[in-house]
Design a protein around this motif. Sequence first.
Motif, PDB file in Angstrom:
ATOM      1  N   PRO A  53       0.814  -1.223   0.000  1.00 40.91           N
ATOM      2  CA  PRO A  53       0.000   0.000   0.000  1.00 40.91           C
ATOM      3  C   PRO A  53       0.842   1.265   0.000  1.00 40.91           C
ATOM      4  CG  PRO A  53       0.168  -0.875   2.215  1.00 40.91           C
ATOM      5  CD  PRO A  53       0.861  -1.876   1.319  1.00 40.91           C
ATOM      6  N   PRO A  54       0.204   2.433  -0.215  1.00 45.15           N
ATOM      7  CA  PRO A  54       0.930   3.702  -0.137  1.00 45.15           C
ATOM      8  C   PRO A  54       1.663   3.897   1.190  1.00 45.15           C
ATOM      9  CG  PRO A  54      -1.218   4.057  -1.132  1.00 45.15           C
ATOM     10  CD  PRO A  54      -1.204   2.628  -0.648  1.00 45.15           C
ATOM     11  N   ALA A  55       1.125   3.321   2.272  1.00 43.47           N
ATOM     12  CA  ALA A  55       1.786   3.454   3.575  1.00 43.47           C
ATOM     13  C   ALA A  55       3.225   2.957   3.533  1.00 43.47           C
ATOM     14  CB  ALA A  55       0.999   2.683   4.640  1.00 43.47           C
ATOM     15  N   TYR A  56       3.500   1.942   2.686  1.00 45.52           N
ATOM     16  CA  TYR A  56       4.860   1.432   2.573  1.00 45.52           C
ATOM     17  C   TYR A  56       5.780   2.477   1.928  1.00 45.52           C
ATOM     18  CZ  TYR A  56       3.653  -3.461   3.764  1.00 45.52           C
ATOM     19  OH  TYR A  56       3.264  -4.616   4.393  1.00 45.52           O
ATOM     20  N   ILE A  57       5.239   3.276   1.028  1.00 44.00           N
ATOM     21  CA  ILE A  57       6.046   4.323   0.398  1.00 44.00           C
ATOM     22  C   ILE A  57       6.365   5.416   1.420  1.00 44.00           C
ATOM     23  CG2 ILE A  57       6.162   6.019  -1.468  1.00 44.00           C
ATOM     24  CD1 ILE A  57       4.185   4.243  -3.034  1.00 44.00           C
ATOM     25  N   TRP A  58       5.362   5.807   2.195  1.00 44.53           N
ATOM     26  CA  TRP A  58       5.606   6.785   3.276  1.00 44.53           C
ATOM     27  C   TRP A  58       6.701   6.278   4.209  1.00 44.53           C
ATOM     28  CZ3 TRP A  58       3.872  11.631   3.365  1.00 44.53           C
ATOM     29  CH2 TRP A  58       2.673  11.955   2.718  1.00 44.53           C
ATOM     30  N   SER A  59       6.626   5.006   4.582  1.00 42.73           N
ATOM     31  CA  SER A  59       7.602   4.429   5.511  1.00 42.73           C
ATOM     32  C   SER A  59       8.998   4.386   4.891  1.00 42.73           C
ATOM     33  CB  SER A  59       7.160   3.027   5.919  1.00 42.73           C
ATOM     34  OG  SER A  59       8.092   2.438   6.802  1.00 42.73           O
ATOM     35  N   ALA A  60       9.070   4.051   3.605  1.00 41.32           N
ATOM     36  CA  ALA A  60      10.372   4.035   2.935  1.00 41.32           C
ATOM     37  C   ALA A  60      10.999   5.433   2.946  1.00 41.32           C
ATOM     38  CB  ALA A  60      10.217   3.535   1.503  1.00 41.32           C
ATOM     39  N   LEU A  61      10.163   6.449   2.750  1.00 45.23           N
ATOM     40  CA  LEU A  61      10.662   7.821   2.726  1.00 45.23           C
ATOM     41  C   LEU A  61      11.026   8.327   4.120  1.00 45.23           C
ATOM     42  CD1 LEU A  61       8.113   9.381   0.206  1.00 45.23           C
ATOM     43  CD2 LEU A  61      10.508   8.824  -0.244  1.00 45.23           C
ATOM     44  N   ASP A  62      10.149   8.087   5.085  1.00 40.41           N
ATOM     45  CA  ASP A  62      10.308   8.710   6.391  1.00 40.41           C
ATOM     46  C   ASP A  62      11.127   7.883   7.378  1.00 40.41           C
ATOM     47  OD1 ASP A  62       8.845  10.932   5.607  1.00 40.41           O
ATOM     48  OD2 ASP A  62       6.939  10.042   6.207  1.00 40.41           O
ATOM     49  N   LEU A  92       0.453  11.879  -0.861  1.00 42.97           N
ATOM     50  CA  LEU A  92       1.719  11.252  -1.232  1.00 42.97           C
ATOM     51  C   LEU A  92       2.129  11.679  -2.640  1.00 42.97           C
ATOM     52  CD1 LEU A  92       4.034   9.263  -0.742  1.00 42.97           C
ATOM     53  CD2 LEU A  92       2.504   7.402  -1.452  1.00 42.97           C
ATOM     54  N   MET A  93       1.177  11.709  -3.561  1.00 40.87           N
ATOM     55  CA  MET A  93       1.475  12.144  -4.927  1.00 40.87           C
ATOM     56  C   MET A  93       2.036  13.569  -4.923  1.00 40.87           C
ATOM     57  SD  MET A  93       0.706   9.905  -7.420  1.00 40.87           S
ATOM     58  CE  MET A  93       0.055  10.768  -8.871  1.00 40.87           C
ATOM     59  N   GLN A  94       1.433  14.433  -4.130  1.00 46.06           N
ATOM     60  CA  GLN A  94       1.895  15.816  -4.057  1.00 46.06           C
ATOM     61  C   GLN A  94       3.308  15.894  -3.494  1.00 46.06           C
ATOM     62  OE1 GLN A  94      -1.093  17.985  -1.866  1.00 46.06           O
ATOM     63  NE2 GLN A  94      -2.654  17.678  -3.433  1.00 46.06           N
ATOM     64  N   ARG A  95       3.580  15.068  -2.493  1.00 48.87           N
ATOM     65  CA  ARG A  95       4.924  15.074  -1.900  1.00 48.87           C
ATOM     66  C   ARG A  95       5.969  14.578  -2.902  1.00 48.87           C
ATOM     67  NH1 ARG A  95       7.204  11.666   3.364  1.00 48.87           N
ATOM     68  NH2 ARG A  95       9.351  12.435   3.185  1.00 48.87           N
ATOM     69  N   LEU A  96       5.661  13.477  -3.588  1.00 47.74           N
ATOM     70  CA  LEU A  96       6.614  12.921  -4.550  1.00 47.74           C
ATOM     71  C   LEU A  96       6.908  13.929  -5.662  1.00 47.74           C
ATOM     72  CD1 LEU A  96       5.167   9.293  -4.811  1.00 47.74           C
ATOM     73  CD2 LEU A  96       7.334   9.953  -3.725  1.00 47.74           C
ATOM     74  N   ALA A  97       5.884  14.653  -6.090  1.00 44.30           N
ATOM     75  CA  ALA A  97       6.085  15.666  -7.130  1.00 44.30           C
ATOM     76  C   ALA A  97       6.881  16.849  -6.591  1.00 44.30           C
ATOM     77  CB  ALA A  97       4.731  16.138  -7.658  1.00 44.30           C
ATOM     78  N   ARG A  98       6.544  17.286  -5.399  1.00 44.73           N
ATOM     79  CA  ARG A  98       7.201  18.459  -4.807  1.00 44.73           C
ATOM     80  C   ARG A  98       8.686  18.196  -4.549  1.00 44.73           C
ATOM     81  NH1 ARG A  98       4.141  18.663  -0.829  1.00 44.73           N
ATOM     82  NH2 ARG A  98       5.457  17.704   0.769  1.00 44.73           N
ATOM     83  N   GLU A  99       8.984  17.017  -4.001  1.00 46.57           N
ATOM     84  CA  GLU A  99      10.370  16.698  -3.635  1.00 46.57           C
ATOM     85  C   GLU A  99      11.136  16.035  -4.774  1.00 46.57           C
ATOM     86  OE1 GLU A  99      10.509  14.585   0.081  1.00 46.57           O
ATOM     87  OE2 GLU A  99       9.113  15.977   1.055  1.00 46.57           O
ATOM     88  N   GLN A 100      10.456  15.774  -5.895  1.00 49.40           N
ATOM     89  CA  GLN A 100      11.087  15.147  -7.062  1.00 49.40           C
ATOM     90  C   GLN A 100      11.854  13.880  -6.668  1.00 49.40           C
ATOM     91  OE1 GLN A 100      10.998  16.291 -10.810  1.00 49.40           O
ATOM     92  NE2 GLN A 100       9.127  16.300  -9.596  1.00 49.40           N
ATOM     93  N   ILE A 101      11.157  13.015  -5.938  1.00 51.12           N
ATOM     94  CA  ILE A 101      11.711  11.716  -5.568  1.00 51.12           C
ATOM     95  C   ILE A 101      11.447  10.743  -6.713  1.00 51.12           C
ATOM     96  CG2 ILE A 101      11.516   9.767  -3.974  1.00 51.12           C
ATOM     97  CD1 ILE A 101      10.555  12.009  -1.897  1.00 51.12           C
ATOM     98  N   ALA A 102      12.491  10.195  -7.257  1.00 52.12           N
ATOM     99  CA  ALA A 102      12.346   9.338  -8.434  1.00 52.12           C
ATOM    100  C   ALA A 102      11.645   8.033  -8.092  1.00 52.12           C
ATOM    101  CB  ALA A 102      13.713   9.048  -9.042  1.00 52.12           C
ATOM    102  N   LEU A 103      10.788   7.590  -9.021  1.00 57.46           N
ATOM    103  CA  LEU A 103      10.157   6.274  -8.954  1.00 57.46           C
ATOM    104  C   LEU A 103      10.700   5.444 -10.118  1.00 57.46           C
ATOM    105  CD1 LEU A 103       6.384   7.220  -8.370  1.00 57.46           C
ATOM    106  CD2 LEU A 103       8.186   6.923  -6.657  1.00 57.46           C
TER     107      LEU A 103
END
Length: 352
Positions: free
Chosen positions: A209-218, A237-248
């Motif tokens: 789930p998206p929670a795993y992405i939050w955990s990987a980041l934080d 989460l989408m807004q954060r990934l775009a704002r911080e330009q974290i590559a997927l």
Amino acid sequence: MPHALTDASLTALLRDMPKAELHIHIEGSLEPELIFALAQRNQVELPYADVEALRSAYAFTDLQSFLDIYYAGASVLLHEQDFYDMARAYLARAVSDHVVHAEIFFDPQTHTARGVPMASVINGLYRASRDSERDWGISCALILCFLRHLSEEEAITTLAQAMPLRDRFIGVGLDSSELGHPPEKFARVFAQCRDLGLHLVAHAGEEGPPAYIWSALDTLQVERVDHGVQAQQDEALMQRLAREQIALTVCPLSNQKLQVFPDLAQHNLPQMLEAGLMVTVNSDDPAYFGGYINENFEQLFAATGMGAAQAYQLARNSLQASFVGEARKRAWMEQLDECFVRHGAEDAIAAG
């Protein structure tokens, strides 16, 4: 108005453009022909009669059904030369696909658990990467991945075993079975790696789930997220990934093969790109999932109708997200621009 390339012209552009591959499991590049050659060389008995019998077993319904056969294929890797031959074969293919830089994942625990020395794994891969850079000009780096279905204590032991060869890998990752193994399970070992100055990446949000992405980041504080396609379920989460330009590091044919997106036409990569996320295209385990990086580009573009502007952005993202110095990135970006001008797609540069 920008002019659209013909299908043939777009395919030629996708094949020719310089690109980085940031999500490739080297054990997943082991083609059936090489598996059988190494099995014969090392006198390993395989549960398949021949190459075609093995290839026909590549019918996966989910991540675990793939992993079962993936680990069986890795059983033929016993000596430093085996790892060299495997990496050399992948890098030859990458060069033909105009990959200028590859960051290769490897799973030492898959091998050390069978009694293969850590040095055999790393030295074989490292030697192949250096020889390939000398012979073919491809840039290459290694990322050691921990198997998340095993314990964190085993990951810590693996890191300690690898430390005498610290100069031969640039970072660590987290792969294998995602569901039931959230990133925070590995918080301590990632903190150790961060203190050592290693780059940090992790698989998250493929089946999890998206929670795993939050955990990987934080919690793990990763610099890139491998897969990450489930981020679309979480607008914050989408807004954060775009704002911080974290590559997927997205892997379209893998997602299709493992039923994450059974139909490539429904893949959400175009929507994530449109939302400003730094998405990239990669092959994951190309021997098992039916395509190296250019096949991933070609089939995804054919299914979704993306064009030259998206191709330029995806290639640029891959170069920008790589763990190399700015001077090398600038040189590759110049090559990318020259390629698009050569193919009559300079409009895409302005759009990007």
